[in-house]
Scaffold this motif. Sequence first.
Motif, PDB file in Angstrom:
ATOM      1  N   PRO A  54      39.894  46.050  41.744  1.00  0.00           N
ATOM      2  CA  PRO A  54      39.204  45.333  40.655  1.00  0.00           C
ATOM      3  C   PRO A  54      40.125  44.819  39.563  1.00  0.00           C
ATOM      4  O   PRO A  54      39.800  43.827  38.896  1.00  0.00           O
ATOM      5  N   GLN A  55      41.291  45.476  39.344  1.00  0.00           N
ATOM      6  CA  GLN A  55      42.164  45.024  38.265  1.00  0.00           C
ATOM      7  C   GLN A  55      42.796  43.665  38.551  1.00  0.00           C
ATOM      8  O   GLN A  55      43.315  43.017  37.640  1.00  0.00           O
ATOM      9  N   TYR A  56      42.759  43.237  39.809  1.00  0.00           N
ATOM     10  CA  TYR A  56      43.319  41.933  40.162  1.00  0.00           C
ATOM     11  C   TYR A  56      42.261  40.832  40.208  1.00  0.00           C
ATOM     12  O   TYR A  56      42.572  39.702  40.563  1.00  0.00           O
ATOM     13  N   LEU A  57      41.021  41.155  39.869  1.00  0.00           N
ATOM     14  CA  LEU A  57      39.934  40.183  39.953  1.00  0.00           C
ATOM     15  C   LEU A  57      39.438  39.799  38.579  1.00  0.00           C
ATOM     16  O   LEU A  57      39.539  40.578  37.608  1.00  0.00           O
ATOM     17  N   VAL A  58      38.901  38.592  38.475  1.00  0.00           N
ATOM     18  CA  VAL A  58      38.190  38.140  37.283  1.00  0.00           C
ATOM     19  C   VAL A  58      36.841  37.610  37.730  1.00  0.00           C
ATOM     20  O   VAL A  58      36.665  37.161  38.870  1.00  0.00           O
ATOM     21  N   ASN A  59      35.865  37.685  36.848  1.00  0.00           N
ATOM     22  CA  ASN A  59      34.520  37.259  37.213  1.00  0.00           C
ATOM     23  C   ASN A  59      34.324  35.756  37.077  1.00  0.00           C
ATOM     24  O   ASN A  59      33.704  35.121  37.935  1.00  0.00           O
ATOM     25  N   ASP A  60      34.827  35.184  35.988  1.00  0.00           N
ATOM     26  CA  ASP A  60      34.576  33.774  35.695  1.00  0.00           C
ATOM     27  C   ASP A  60      35.882  32.990  35.672  1.00  0.00           C
ATOM     28  O   ASP A  60      36.967  33.549  35.852  1.00  0.00           O
ATOM     29  N   ALA A 157      40.806  31.716  49.479  1.00  0.00           N
ATOM     30  CA  ALA A 157      39.685  31.227  48.673  1.00  0.00           C
ATOM     31  C   ALA A 157      40.075  30.927  47.236  1.00  0.00           C
ATOM     32  O   ALA A 157      39.275  30.353  46.492  1.00  0.00           O
ATOM     33  N   GLY A 158      41.291  31.308  46.815  1.00  0.00           N
ATOM     34  CA  GLY A 158      41.708  31.071  45.436  1.00  0.00           C
ATOM     35  C   GLY A 158      41.024  31.988  44.461  1.00  0.00           C
ATOM     36  O   GLY A 158      40.556  31.550  43.401  1.00  0.00           O
ATOM     37  N   ILE A 159      40.930  33.266  44.810  1.00  0.00           N
ATOM     38  CA  ILE A 159      40.266  34.253  43.963  1.00  0.00           C
ATOM     39  C   ILE A 159      41.291  35.261  43.465  1.00  0.00           C
ATOM     40  O   ILE A 159      42.120  35.748  44.233  1.00  0.00           O
ATOM     41  N   GLY A 160      41.244  35.601  42.186  1.00  0.00           N
ATOM     42  CA  GLY A 160      42.105  36.644  41.652  1.00  0.00           C
ATOM     43  C   GLY A 160      42.761  36.259  40.350  1.00  0.00           C
ATOM     44  O   GLY A 160      42.912  35.072  40.025  1.00  0.00           O
ATOM     45  N   ARG A 161      43.166  37.259  39.620  1.00  0.00           N
ATOM     46  CA  ARG A 161      43.745  37.047  38.299  1.00  0.00           C
ATOM     47  C   ARG A 161      45.036  36.224  38.371  1.00  0.00           C
ATOM     48  O   ARG A 161      45.314  35.392  37.507  1.00  0.00           O
ATOM     49  N   ASN A 162      45.846  36.459  39.407  1.00  0.00           N
ATOM     50  CA  ASN A 162      47.122  35.762  39.555  1.00  0.00           C
ATOM     51  C   ASN A 162      47.080  34.700  40.643  1.00  0.00           C
ATOM     52  O   ASN A 162      48.119  34.231  41.092  1.00  0.00           O
ATOM     53  N   ALA A 163      45.883  34.336  41.066  1.00  0.00           N
ATOM     54  CA  ALA A 163      45.761  33.354  42.146  1.00  0.00           C
ATOM     55  C   ALA A 163      46.093  31.955  41.641  1.00  0.00           C
ATOM     56  O   ALA A 163      45.898  31.634  40.455  1.00  0.00           O
ATOM     57  N   ARG A 164      46.567  31.152  42.562  1.00  0.00           N
ATOM     58  CA  ARG A 164      46.815  29.760  42.226  1.00  0.00           C
ATOM     59  C   ARG A 164      45.489  29.029  42.062  1.00  0.00           C
ATOM     60  O   ARG A 164      44.478  29.430  42.639  1.00  0.00           O
ATOM     61  N   PRO A 165      45.458  27.960  41.276  1.00  0.00           N
ATOM     62  CA  PRO A 165      44.220  27.190  41.164  1.00  0.00           C
ATOM     63  C   PRO A 165      43.725  26.775  42.542  1.00  0.00           C
ATOM     64  O   PRO A 165      44.510  26.343  43.395  1.00  0.00           O
ATOM     65  N   PRO A 166      42.441  26.987  42.803  1.00  0.00           N
ATOM     66  CA  PRO A 166      41.927  26.720  44.153  1.00  0.00           C
ATOM     67  C   PRO A 166      42.126  25.275  44.576  1.00  0.00           C
ATOM     68  O   PRO A 166      41.769  24.345  43.853  1.00  0.00           O
TER      69      PRO A 166
END
Length: 488
Positions: A54-60, A157-166
Amino acid sequence: MATVAARILNPPLLAYQRPEAITPGTRGSWNLRDMVFPSGAVIESWAFTSLVDPQYLVNDGPTGTNTFLADLVGMCNKTGLKCDMPALGPWDPRHSIEQRLAAAKDAAQRKFGKECQMVLVLLERKQTSGESPYALVKQAGDSALGIRTQCFAADKAGIGRNARPPKGRLQYCANVAMKINTKMGGVNVKLLDDPQQPKVVPVVGTVPFMVFGADVTHPTSFHPDDPSIAAVTASYDRTLGRFMSRVLRQGHRQEVIGALQEVVQGMLKEFHRRNNGRKPQALIYYRDGVADSQFPAVLEHEYTAFRKACYALEEGYCPPITFVVVQKRHNTRLFPTEGADRSGNCLPGTVVDSEICHPTQFDFFLNSHAGLQGHNKPAHYHVLVDENGFSADALQLFTYWQCYLYCRCTRSVSYVPAAYYAHLAAFRGRLMKREADEGSMVSSGSGSGERGPEVLQRSCGTATPTCACSTPKGSMGHGLLWQLMRSA
């Protein structure tokens, strides 16, 4: 290298709800943009859970989980499915994968008031090895909980706090929507029904028919207690977009499917149930993974199993059977002398059925797909029995057109989907076998073999020169000369 004659078969016309018809041309692919599936599924209850920390995820935000789910649900509804935002299951990292799926299932029950139909599972990345999270999700969903699962990778899918813009998310969502629709019983694409040409499917198109596929996957070890896994698939409507499957466990490195009679009999009954009491009047069986030396044994046992299954269903019931073996492990390559695709490969639909084929038996090489990388390998089809009376042109066209109906992508695939699905089911069965060995329920089936087949219950060389020659133009497509290199 030898120069031989080849033909290019005409591609099919494909039907969607919108647009009504498209033609893929010679590219072997098409785009799903602004298209609606011919039969979209209705999802009344489903849930989402995550296996990512969960620490690597953001909701919005652009890389947020909720944003992706909104994009996915929007794409599903745009392509013809009917669904709402899924229920969110708890993401407690202390829980096992099975516990997370069960909690997500309960969350869907609470939100929608109906039994959960599917769980979406977010993975950090896609890995398919035996102990990967993906494999464990499939084990838990198939064997323990009896629920459909659809995985997707956070990095794709481009999901995550450090993910690249989808980038390309809509295309990714469209691909996931195709898988969801198929798993929920929808149809992604079908052949166009032409009122002026009712026999869209050659020879058998005017009668109820079934297309079967089968494959056996063998263990990598040589321990006699390590079983082989067999899988059988069968279509149950004329769109060739809906298939049922059965997975069996049998003796170590046993190629012949021992319990085929019971499996085929059950599938015939299921076809009868789903088609208002009608029985198939033609059977086409594509068998994958059989070596030339195994043809007599496989033909003797499995053809007989089909016949016995039909007789057991009803006395005097004897539909014609076409038995075709599909081979991919060979050293034949086709090189175009003209008209190559953008990757330098033969165009989809290229068929060779003379000179390099057997002088008396019915076999052919079919390059049914467009190359993405490297050089294409054509599929080699051997027709062992043909009681339906297909001509060479008709069976080649029927086989080729089916390659456009693979449910996971908008491309023609390298060999017939019925055998492709059986191959996938057999490898999924190996994951279920691991779960069964750890204590889940296995139901025994009858048949021959060292251990007795078991039905796994699932709720849902050197270049050889040949002479250069050519033949007249074929009856379908136009004749071309092709360079062929065949290695022994």
